[in-house]
Design a protein around this motif. Structure first.
Motif, PDB file in Angstrom:
ATOM      1  N   GLN B  91      25.282 -38.602   2.495  1.00  0.00           N
ATOM      2  CA  GLN B  91      25.725 -39.897   1.949  1.00  0.00           C
ATOM      3  C   GLN B  91      24.686 -40.326   0.924  1.00  0.00           C
ATOM      4  O   GLN B  91      23.697 -40.948   1.271  1.00  0.00           O
ATOM      5  N   ARG B  92      24.957 -39.959  -0.307  1.00  0.00           N
ATOM      6  CA  ARG B  92      23.926 -40.098  -1.327  1.00  0.00           C
ATOM      7  C   ARG B  92      23.599 -41.558  -1.670  1.00  0.00           C
ATOM      8  O   ARG B  92      24.511 -42.356  -1.874  1.00  0.00           O
ATOM      9  N   LEU B  93      22.315 -41.849  -1.760  1.00  0.00           N
ATOM     10  CA  LEU B  93      21.893 -43.166  -2.222  1.00  0.00           C
ATOM     11  C   LEU B  93      21.995 -43.199  -3.744  1.00  0.00           C
ATOM     12  O   LEU B  93      21.922 -42.163  -4.399  1.00  0.00           O
ATOM     13  N   THR B  94      22.134 -44.382  -4.292  1.00  0.00           N
ATOM     14  CA  THR B  94      22.171 -44.480  -5.750  1.00  0.00           C
ATOM     15  C   THR B  94      20.753 -44.329  -6.291  1.00  0.00           C
ATOM     16  O   THR B  94      19.776 -44.622  -5.601  1.00  0.00           O
ATOM     17  N   VAL B  95      20.675 -43.861  -7.534  1.00  0.00           N
ATOM     18  CA  VAL B  95      19.373 -43.513  -8.098  1.00  0.00           C
ATOM     19  C   VAL B  95      18.510 -44.743  -8.409  1.00  0.00           C
ATOM     20  O   VAL B  95      17.341 -44.594  -8.757  1.00  0.00           O
ATOM     21  N   ASP B  96      19.097 -45.942  -8.266  1.00  0.00           N
ATOM     22  CA  ASP B  96      18.255 -47.118  -8.529  1.00  0.00           C
ATOM     23  C   ASP B  96      17.415 -47.504  -7.312  1.00  0.00           C
ATOM     24  O   ASP B  96      16.582 -48.385  -7.386  1.00  0.00           O
ATOM     25  N   ARG B  97      17.640 -46.819  -6.188  1.00  0.00           N
ATOM     26  CA  ARG B  97      16.785 -47.076  -5.021  1.00  0.00           C
ATOM     27  C   ARG B  97      15.398 -46.491  -5.302  1.00  0.00           C
ATOM     28  O   ARG B  97      15.269 -45.510  -6.034  1.00  0.00           O
ATOM     29  N   PRO B  98      14.357 -47.078  -4.670  1.00  0.00           N
ATOM     30  CA  PRO B  98      13.011 -46.531  -4.877  1.00  0.00           C
ATOM     31  C   PRO B  98      12.929 -45.069  -4.440  1.00  0.00           C
ATOM     32  O   PRO B  98      13.644 -44.656  -3.516  1.00  0.00           O
ATOM     33  N   VAL B  99      12.058 -44.300  -5.104  1.00  0.00           N
ATOM     34  CA  VAL B  99      11.919 -42.871  -4.806  1.00  0.00           C
ATOM     35  C   VAL B  99      11.652 -42.628  -3.316  1.00  0.00           C
ATOM     36  O   VAL B  99      12.269 -41.767  -2.695  1.00  0.00           O
ATOM     37  N   ALA B 100      10.737 -43.411  -2.758  1.00  0.00           N
ATOM     38  CA  ALA B 100      10.352 -43.196  -1.355  1.00  0.00           C
ATOM     39  C   ALA B 100      11.565 -43.336  -0.436  1.00  0.00           C
ATOM     40  O   ALA B 100      11.721 -42.569   0.522  1.00  0.00           O
ATOM     41  N   GLU B 101      12.435 -44.278  -0.764  1.00  0.00           N
ATOM     42  CA  GLU B 101      13.614 -44.492   0.072  1.00  0.00           C
ATOM     43  C   GLU B 101      14.601 -43.320  -0.061  1.00  0.00           C
ATOM     44  O   GLU B 101      15.187 -42.872   0.926  1.00  0.00           O
ATOM     45  N   ARG B 102      14.746 -42.837  -1.288  1.00  0.00           N
ATOM     46  CA  ARG B 102      15.642 -41.692  -1.491  1.00  0.00           C
ATOM     47  C   ARG B 102      15.103 -40.450  -0.768  1.00  0.00           C
ATOM     48  O   ARG B 102      15.850 -39.705  -0.148  1.00  0.00           O
ATOM     49  N   ILE B 103      13.801 -40.257  -0.859  1.00  0.00           N
ATOM     50  CA  ILE B 103      13.192 -39.121  -0.156  1.00  0.00           C
ATOM     51  C   ILE B 103      13.433 -39.247   1.345  1.00  0.00           C
ATOM     52  O   ILE B 103      13.886 -38.307   2.006  1.00  0.00           O
ATOM     53  N   GLU B 104      13.173 -40.428   1.868  1.00  0.00           N
ATOM     54  CA  GLU B 104      13.320 -40.638   3.307  1.00  0.00           C
ATOM     55  C   GLU B 104      14.755 -40.358   3.750  1.00  0.00           C
ATOM     56  O   GLU B 104      14.994 -39.708   4.764  1.00  0.00           O
ATOM     57  N   SER B 105      15.705 -40.827   2.972  1.00  0.00           N
ATOM     58  CA  SER B 105      17.094 -40.650   3.392  1.00  0.00           C
ATOM     59  C   SER B 105      17.482 -39.170   3.363  1.00  0.00           C
ATOM     60  O   SER B 105      18.233 -38.701   4.221  1.00  0.00           O
ATOM     61  N   PHE B 106      16.921 -38.432   2.418  1.00  0.00           N
ATOM     62  CA  PHE B 106      17.262 -37.004   2.362  1.00  0.00           C
ATOM     63  C   PHE B 106      16.601 -36.233   3.498  1.00  0.00           C
ATOM     64  O   PHE B 106      17.212 -35.356   4.110  1.00  0.00           O
ATOM     65  N   VAL B 107      15.351 -36.578   3.781  1.00  0.00           N
ATOM     66  CA  VAL B 107      14.650 -35.927   4.897  1.00  0.00           C
ATOM     67  C   VAL B 107      15.408 -36.186   6.205  1.00  0.00           C
ATOM     68  O   VAL B 107      15.636 -35.268   7.002  1.00  0.00           O
ATOM     69  N   GLN B 108      15.824 -37.437   6.388  1.00  0.00           N
ATOM     70  CA  GLN B 108      16.548 -37.768   7.630  1.00  0.00           C
ATOM     71  C   GLN B 108      17.885 -37.034   7.710  1.00  0.00           C
ATOM     72  O   GLN B 108      18.292 -36.591   8.787  1.00  0.00           O
ATOM     73  N   TYR B 109      18.547 -36.890   6.574  1.00  0.00           N
ATOM     74  CA  TYR B 109      19.812 -36.129   6.524  1.00  0.00           C
ATOM     75  C   TYR B 109      19.584 -34.676   6.956  1.00  0.00           C
ATOM     76  O   TYR B 109      20.278 -34.151   7.821  1.00  0.00           O
ATOM     77  N   ARG B 110      18.573 -34.034   6.379  1.00  0.00           N
ATOM     78  CA  ARG B 110      18.339 -32.634   6.731  1.00  0.00           C
ATOM     79  C   ARG B 110      17.909 -32.493   8.200  1.00  0.00           C
ATOM     80  O   ARG B 110      18.334 -31.581   8.894  1.00  0.00           O
ATOM     81  N   LEU B 111      17.049 -33.405   8.648  1.00  0.00           N
ATOM     82  CA  LEU B 111      16.594 -33.311  10.039  1.00  0.00           C
ATOM     83  C   LEU B 111      17.761 -33.448  11.018  1.00  0.00           C
ATOM     84  O   LEU B 111      17.811 -32.768  12.029  1.00  0.00           O
ATOM     85  N   ARG B 112      18.702 -34.327  10.683  1.00  0.00           N
ATOM     86  CA  ARG B 112      19.868 -34.505  11.547  1.00  0.00           C
ATOM     87  C   ARG B 112      20.673 -33.203  11.602  1.00  0.00           C
ATOM     88  O   ARG B 112      21.088 -32.753  12.666  1.00  0.00           O
ATOM     89  N   VAL B 113      20.839 -32.578  10.445  1.00  0.00           N
ATOM     90  CA  VAL B 113      21.574 -31.307  10.409  1.00  0.00           C
ATOM     91  C   VAL B 113      20.864 -30.276  11.280  1.00  0.00           C
ATOM     92  O   VAL B 113      21.483 -29.592  12.101  1.00  0.00           O
ATOM     93  N   TYR B 114      19.542 -30.170  11.138  1.00  0.00           N
ATOM     94  CA  TYR B 114      18.814 -29.142  11.880  1.00  0.00           C
ATOM     95  C   TYR B 114      18.781 -29.440  13.374  1.00  0.00           C
ATOM     96  O   TYR B 114      18.872 -28.545  14.200  1.00  0.00           O
ATOM     97  N   ARG B 115      18.653 -30.716  13.713  1.00  0.00           N
ATOM     98  CA  ARG B 115      18.606 -31.109  15.120  1.00  0.00           C
ATOM     99  C   ARG B 115      19.935 -30.753  15.779  1.00  0.00           C
ATOM    100  O   ARG B 115      19.991 -30.212  16.861  1.00  0.00           O
ATOM    101  N   GLU B 116      21.035 -31.058  15.093  1.00  0.00           N
ATOM    102  CA  GLU B 116      22.340 -30.872  15.727  1.00  0.00           C
ATOM    103  C   GLU B 116      22.907 -29.479  15.527  1.00  0.00           C
ATOM    104  O   GLU B 116      23.750 -29.046  16.300  1.00  0.00           O
TER     105      GLU B 116
END
Lengths: 212, 215
Positions: B91-116
């Motif tokens: 669920q992609r964030l828009t590019v106007d979000r701060p970099v740190a937030e976009r990074i965090e959301s992508f890391v959490q997305y991948r971790l969820r995939v790997y966990r499950e």
């Protein structure tokens, strides 16, 4: 052509399997042809060759193949091991002074890993894939990972020590993640980076792990 | 065709898995579930006999539904992708979000995939070693991840020259790819927070380049 193979003649490698390892000093030509045929099939991406394929490629009869090897698994494991032995020169890390600047040591490691993957990448990928169902190969792969970790630890001892003992395990893991085979495979094959691009990415990943 | 076009073309495939095989009968599904259950137990290369036993279907029935073991395992991987769209799609964030937030959301997305789905992914990668079709599915998903990363970090990547952006994209994806997670979390046994921290740091570093340009 007789029993001793298109492979032996065609691939121009005349440094026999025989010489890699004293333990197996005496193997006859058929045996060597069978192993080399296996390497060729690996290099073509055929990681699960059938005995029939190996026989055809090596010009040795199926019966002869199984005169030398108890079964196909034993044959493949021997082929992978001997390939590693064969590549020993490639596996040897050219020493770099441990008090050299960290950038220089990183460059040396990157150059080493690139050379290694260039020469053994295809067989490494195959060995990793096969290890999932072939216990004989698990040790080969594990040993090669352990060797990589050890080299990192020696080469970057100063940086690892500086990050402190409590971060040691994490640093070693991160360093291993940065330069492991799968990373190269990904950079070169998924992203299609050329060798310079791969080197740039590896340098960055290693520096990240070392926090330098 | 350049690498980029190839990736984009493969990315298109991700969408196409959906709905291709909407109708499966119960046995077929039981067989596939049996297969996944074996994958979950770490049996990444099950035999037809094992699949039959686990799914409670006779060996003959297994081969009534699937031509051979390769076809069965291939169907199992496809089925996983089809039935887990929600997990696999970012669920992609828009590019106007701060970099740190976009990074965090992508890391959490991948971790969820790997966990499950870590085991399933490992199984698919192993199968991909021998089955080009499965390898294609794995590669298509990787290409999808690359595609999402390019879109998510478009402003940062656009500021770089082409070679630098290619290396940065590769570093971004390498930081969060399955093999990184497997190595950190499984092989070296790091906990999830530590693993996440490394993924974040890797992405951050890729963007702030620091990835020196190829000479």
């Amino acid at each position: 052509m007789g029993e001793q193979t298109a492979a032996a003649v065609g691939n121009g490698r005349d440094d026999g399997v025989v010489s890699y390892d004293g333990r197996r000093a005496r193997r006859d030509r058929n045996n060597e042809a069978v192993i080399k045929a296996c390497w060729e099939l690996f290099a073509e991406g055929e990681m699960y060759p059938t005995a029939q394929q190996v026989a055809e490629r090596s010009g040795v009869s199926l019966r002869s193949v199984f005169r030398h090897f108890q079964n196909l698994e034993a044959l493949v494991a021997t082929a992978v091991e001997s390939y590693y032995e064969h590549s020993r020169a490639v596996w040897t890390f050219d020493p770099v002074p441990l008090d050299a600047p960290v950038e220089e040591r990183i460059d040396a490691l990157v150059a080493y890993r690139l050379r290694l993957y260039r020469h053994t990448g295809v067989v490494m990928r195959g060995a990793i894939a096969r290890a999932a169902r072939d216990p004989q190969l698990v040790d080969v792969v594990r040993e090669s990972r352990a060797r990589a970790i050890k080299l990192n630890e020696v080469l970057f001892k100063a940086e690892i020590d500086r990050l402190g003992p409590e971060r040691r395990a994490v640093t070693v893991a991160a360093l291993h993640s940065a330069a492991q085979f799968e990373v190269w495979d990904n950079l070169a094959n998924l992203h299609g980076l050329d060798e310079e691009g791969v080197a740039a990415a590896l340098r960055s990943l290693i520096r990240g792990a070392l926090q330098v | 065709m350049g690498a980029v076009e190839v990736l984009q073309e493969q990315t298109g495939d991700v969408v196409a898995y959906d709905g291709r095989r909407a109708r499966r009968d119960r046995n077929t599904e039981a067989v596939i579930r049996g297969c996944w259950s074996l994958f979950m137990d770490g049996e990444l290369q099950p035999t037809a006999q094992q699949v039959a036993e686990r799914s409670g279907v006779s060996l003959r029935s297994v081969f009534r539904h699937f031509q051979n073991l390769d076809a069965l395992l291939r169907a199992a991987v496809e089925w996983f992708v089809q039935t887990n769209t929600e997990l696999l799609v970012y669920q992609r964030l828009t590019v106007d979000r701060p970099v740190a937030e976009r990074i965090e959301s992508f890391v959490q997305y991948r971790l969820r995939v790997y966990r499950e789905a870590g085991r399933q992914i490992a199984a698919a990668i192993v199968r991909g070693g021998t089955d080009p079709h499965v390898r294609g599915i794995v590669d298509a998903h990787r290409a999808y991840v690359v595609h999402e990363l390019r879109a998510l970090f478009a402003p940062e990547l656009e500021r770089m020259d082409a070679a630098g952006a290619a290396v940065a994209t590769a570093c971004l994806q390498t930081a969060v790819q399955f093999e990184a997670w497997e190595n950190l979390a499984v092989r070296h046994g790091l906990d999830e927070e530590t693993t996440a921290a490394w993924m974040r740091a890797g992405m951050q570093r890729a963007l702030t380049q620091d990835c020196p340009k190829p000479q």
